[in-house]
Scaffold this motif. Structure first.
Motif, PDB file in Angstrom:
ATOM      1  N   ARG A 159      55.185  39.870  38.216  1.00 37.42           N
ATOM      2  CA  ARG A 159      54.172  40.493  37.264  1.00 37.42           C
ATOM      3  C   ARG A 159      54.640  40.477  36.003  1.00 37.42           C
ATOM      4  O   ARG A 159      55.675  41.031  35.539  1.00 37.42           O
ATOM      5  N   LYS A 161      53.345  41.497  32.233  1.00 35.73           N
ATOM      6  CA  LYS A 161      52.581  42.465  31.652  1.00 35.73           C
ATOM      7  C   LYS A 161      52.427  42.453  30.033  1.00 35.73           C
ATOM      8  O   LYS A 161      53.636  42.366  29.652  1.00 35.73           O
ATOM      9  N   LYS A 162      51.184  42.512  29.457  1.00 38.42           N
ATOM     10  CA  LYS A 162      51.340  42.216  27.860  1.00 38.42           C
ATOM     11  C   LYS A 162      50.098  43.150  27.498  1.00 38.42           C
ATOM     12  O   LYS A 162      48.870  42.775  27.705  1.00 38.42           O
ATOM     13  N   GLU A 165      46.770  43.463  29.575  1.00 40.17           N
ATOM     14  CA  GLU A 165      46.498  42.400  30.600  1.00 40.17           C
ATOM     15  C   GLU A 165      47.983  42.284  31.577  1.00 40.17           C
ATOM     16  O   GLU A 165      49.065  42.443  30.795  1.00 40.17           O
ATOM     17  N   ASP A 166      47.653  42.018  32.820  1.00 39.53           N
ATOM     18  CA  ASP A 166      48.789  41.719  33.611  1.00 39.53           C
ATOM     19  C   ASP A 166      48.483  40.772  34.490  1.00 39.53           C
ATOM     20  O   ASP A 166      47.602  40.268  34.924  1.00 39.53           O
ATOM     21  N   PRO A 199      45.146  43.086  39.407  1.00 38.30           N
ATOM     22  CA  PRO A 199      45.520  42.496  38.202  1.00 38.30           C
ATOM     23  C   PRO A 199      44.617  41.864  37.152  1.00 38.30           C
ATOM     24  O   PRO A 199      43.512  41.496  37.761  1.00 38.30           O
TER      25      PRO A 199
END
Length: 767
Positions: A159, A161-162, A165-166, A199
């Motif tokens: 996973r 994540k930023k 957004e993931d 997601p």
């Protein structure tokens, strides 16, 4: 912005490698696979982007996921941070060791060496499951988390994540429990893990979309039936397998079944001992059943009672007669499995059991080389699980071997070796003489510099050496004496020092095994028959030949007459599971990779049929670049003190990363104006004249029907599922979810209706 590029493994079943780019700045490489043919041309897309990669994530410890990693580090300047779980690091290294030794055992192989593998794997940062890792440097602001995927020990669903957004990268996962591994945490008891649900983007494979597996017990029964029938007819069984991943499941399964069987069960790989040593040390990465067994009996499940470990082909001579051998490599392109296939495949009594069919084997099957009887059109017979085929055809096979030198070749080699050794000895003597002259010169310089320190020199010489020491009352230094004194003709070797003290010769501390020529340290292991066998840890020391050798290749016609059976024990989801799990994850966008064009299309069409699944489904080809960004606008405003003090907050909590996160939420009604002295808009209270009154209630939060069922039952309400996704309460009220995820309560107005509604309201924050 998210951009995805398929480097390898799209619209086909080749090795896996994909590039994910965030905001045109950060590039993350997902896997770095190769096949055991090691065709450098297959890496042409990887060569273009390797220098630009900022981070590499490895998901499984086998060739399709990390086979190109050492080569890319050495030749493509892939010098970014690398992350993987602890088992992927150890077992991946064993996998590459084994394939290197298999290659060099039959042909010239210079694609990479063991030192390249070691240098590459030293770059990997090991992680644990569910351990969020905040990246630094250019990747600052990105968090990666590894989750158990099943299929292989340490197998990972990533996973990434930023901000908002993931990305979930889930390939080669298995939701079913096996003997040594639990299923993936992404889908447990019909529910999707919260951290992996909904997601922004999901990248997943459709490898088995067209396949439905029989029950596992039936597949295992097919395997044991084939083994027992072959052994009873005085034949031997060959089971091709990998060297570090799925071999653990097969070895553990067969060892348990062979405890009352009087036939040898053998694991034949170059790294069999070290692989099993790692397996013994990583029980915490295995199933709960394995750990419970260890806790109750204090016996390591991988201390095998029946399975014997062998490193060399000639070790099989210790076990004459019918036997079962697990040998690497799975593709039958190289390694001990290919050697035994060519040797045993000519007998009707022997059986070849294949537990996993990869792309290489499928190609051979279609060409009639391995899969079935060859006909006039060179077409093979595709295998189904449990099916047995009796081979009876001839095929010309290219044989690669390493053979010992004989006759004039051996004499010529020994002469060249002797000449080379003499030349090296002369060079070594010259270098030693030069060093001796330099050291004597240094001694003279040091002695002249310290001649004035008479008292210190006198004490040093008196305490350490039985030499003449001049009288302290006389003038001049010891080395300036004109008179010569008789002494024993011995030259004391000068001790050399550096910043850390005296420099010692490594030869003084070399192990006994190296000094007596064995080439390394060994561990004595007692077999079930009571006979010890030497197991060597250093892979470079496991050699099939003790004499000079050469590589030869030739074409030979082989008459295959053995039995061939395919039993699917690859430990992956089948089509039914894939088509159930992915729609439940509910990704906003979906990329389908690593499957044949037919399987890719089938899986995509199935997802489109389900209303709750996203319409944004992509099936890229190799080299295709996809922009899967979502339009998101961010606005920054400043709240006035008066507005903040008027807000009424409601506390709301949910679980992330196995901890409770609580937030204070409030509904804001205000008016935005831009002050003349600032560029940031200000949100202020609405005046009474402009106020529009109240607002409709807003429900924050999402509850699953299975969780709601437990809550209602705790309140004394009878709640049962009836139909598809309909929770019926007290036979009066029905609760279901609409296609957009909202809860819908249906029923007649009654005391039960209002009680159930209040319980549901209590699970949300109402603004």
């Amino acid at each position: 912005m998210i951009v995805v590029t398929a480097i390898s493994g799209a619209q086909n079943e080749d090795a896996l490698c994909y590039l994910v780019e965030f905001d045109n700045e950060v590039k993350i490489l997902l896997d770095c696979g190769w096949n055991d043919q090691f065709n450098v041309e297959d890496l042409k897309h990887l060569r273009r982007v390797a220098k630009q990669v900022d981070c590499l994530l490895l998901s499984h410890p086998d060739l399709p996921h990390l086979g190109a990693f050492p080569y890319a580090c050495t030749n493509f300047s892939l010098n970014c941070p690398v992350y993987a779980t602890v088992p992927v690091v150890h077992m991946g290294r064993m996998c590459l060791y084994d394939i290197y030794l298999s290659k060099t055992n039959s042909m010239e192989f210079d694609v990479f060496g063991l030192e390249n593998v070691d240098v590459a794997f030293e770059k990997i940062t090991p992680l644990k499951y569910s351990q969020p890792m905040a990246l630094g440097g250019k990747c600052k602001g990105i968090t990666i988390t590894a989750y158990a995927a099943g299929h292989t020990i340490g197998g990972t669903i990533w996973r990434i994540k930023k901000d908002t957004e993931d990305v979930v990268y889930a390939v080669d996962y298995n939701h079913k429990k096996e003997r040594h591994l639990d299923g993936t945490v992404m889908h447990v008891n019909g529910e999707v893990l919260d951290a992996l649900s909904r997601p922004s983007l999901m990248i997943t494979d459709a490898y088995n979309s067209l396949i439905i597996h029989p029950p596992r017990k039936q597949r295992e029964s097919d395997l044991f039936e084939a083994i027992h029938s072959t052994l009873a007819s005085s034949g031997s069984v060959l089971i091709p397998t990998d060297s570090s991943a799925r071999v653990l499941e097969l070895a553990y399964l067969l060892d348990q079944r062979f405890q009352n069987v009087n036939y040898p069960l053998i694991l034949l790989t170059h790294m069999s001992y070290r692989t099993m040593q790692y397996a013994k040390s990583m029980l915490e990465w295995m199933s709960d059943a394995i750990n419970r067994q260890f806790d109750s009996t204090r016996e390591n499940p991988f201390e095998f009672r029946s399975l014997r470990l062998c490193h060399r082909l000639k070790d099989l001579n210790q076990y004459p007669g019918p036997k079962v051998v697990l040998a690497s490599n799975l593709s039958l392109e190289t390694g001990y499995a290919k050697d035994l296939l060519l040797e045993w495949g000519t007998s009707k009594l022997n059986n070849i059991d294949i537990d996993d069919v990869n792309e290489g084997q499928k190609d051979e099957t279609k060409n009639g080389q391995l899969g079935g009887p060859k006909d006039d059109h060179q077409t093979g017979q595709m295998l189904t699980t449990g099916q047995t085929i009796l081979l009876d055809y001839r095929e010309k096979i290219q044989i690669y071997k390493r053979v010992p030198l004989e006759g004039s070749e051996l004499v010529e080699y020994n002469q060249e070796l002797q000449t080379r050794q003499q030349r090296e000895a002369a060079q070594a003597a010259l270098i030693a003489r030069s060093k001796s002259i330099i050291e004597e010169s240094d001694d003279d310089d040091a002695s002249s510099d310290t001649s004035d320190d008479d008292e210190g020199m006198e004490e040093l010489l008196y305490n350490q050496f039985d030499l003449y020491v001049r009288d302290a009352t006389k003038s001049g230094g010891f080395f300036k004496q004109t008179q010569s004194y008789r002494m024993f003709p011995y030259v004391e070797k000068r001790k050399r020092f550096d910043d850390y003290g005296e420099i010692l010769a490594p030869e003084m501390f070399e192990g006994r095994g190296r000094r007596n020529g064995s080439g390394g340290l060994g561990v004595e292991i007692e077999g079930r028959d009571g006979k010890g066998e030497q197991e060597k840890e250093d892979p470079t020391m496991v050699q099939d030949f003790d004499v000079p050798t050469k590589y030869v290749n030739y074409e030979e016609e082989i008459h295959f007459r053995c039995q061939l059976r395919f039993v699917d024990l690859e430990g992956l989801n089948d089509g039914r599971a894939l088509k159930t799990i992915v729609p439940q994850v509910q990704p906003r966008k979906l990329i389908i990779i690593h499957a044949s064009p037919e399987a890719t299309s089938d899986f995509a069409q199935n997802c489109l049929v389900i209303e709750s699944t996203t319409r944004d489904i992509y099936t890229p080809a190799v080299g295709e670049v996809l922009n899967v960004s979502a339009a998101i606008n961010f606005y920054q405003v400043k709240l006035t003190d008066a507005l903040v003090s008027s807000l009424k907050f409601s506390r709301f909590g949910f679980i992330t990363y196995q901890k409770l996160d609580e937030y204070d939420l409030a509904y804001i009604t205000g008016m935005i104006h831009l002050p003349p002295d600032s560029s940031v808009p200000v949100l202020d209270l609405v005046s009474a004249d402009e106020s529009t009154g109240g607002h409709l209630p807003v429900f924050i939060g999402e509850i699953k029907l299975t969780e709601l069922k437990r809550v209602l039952q705790a309140e004394g309400i009878i709640a049962e599922f009836k139909g598809e996704g309909v929770l019926v309460c007290n036979e009066k009220v029905a609760v279901r979810k609409s296609t957009n995820g909202q809860l819908v309560i249906e029923g007649s107005l009654s005391e039960d209706y209002y009680k159930i509604r209040d319980v549901i309201y209590g699970q949300h924050a109402i603004l």
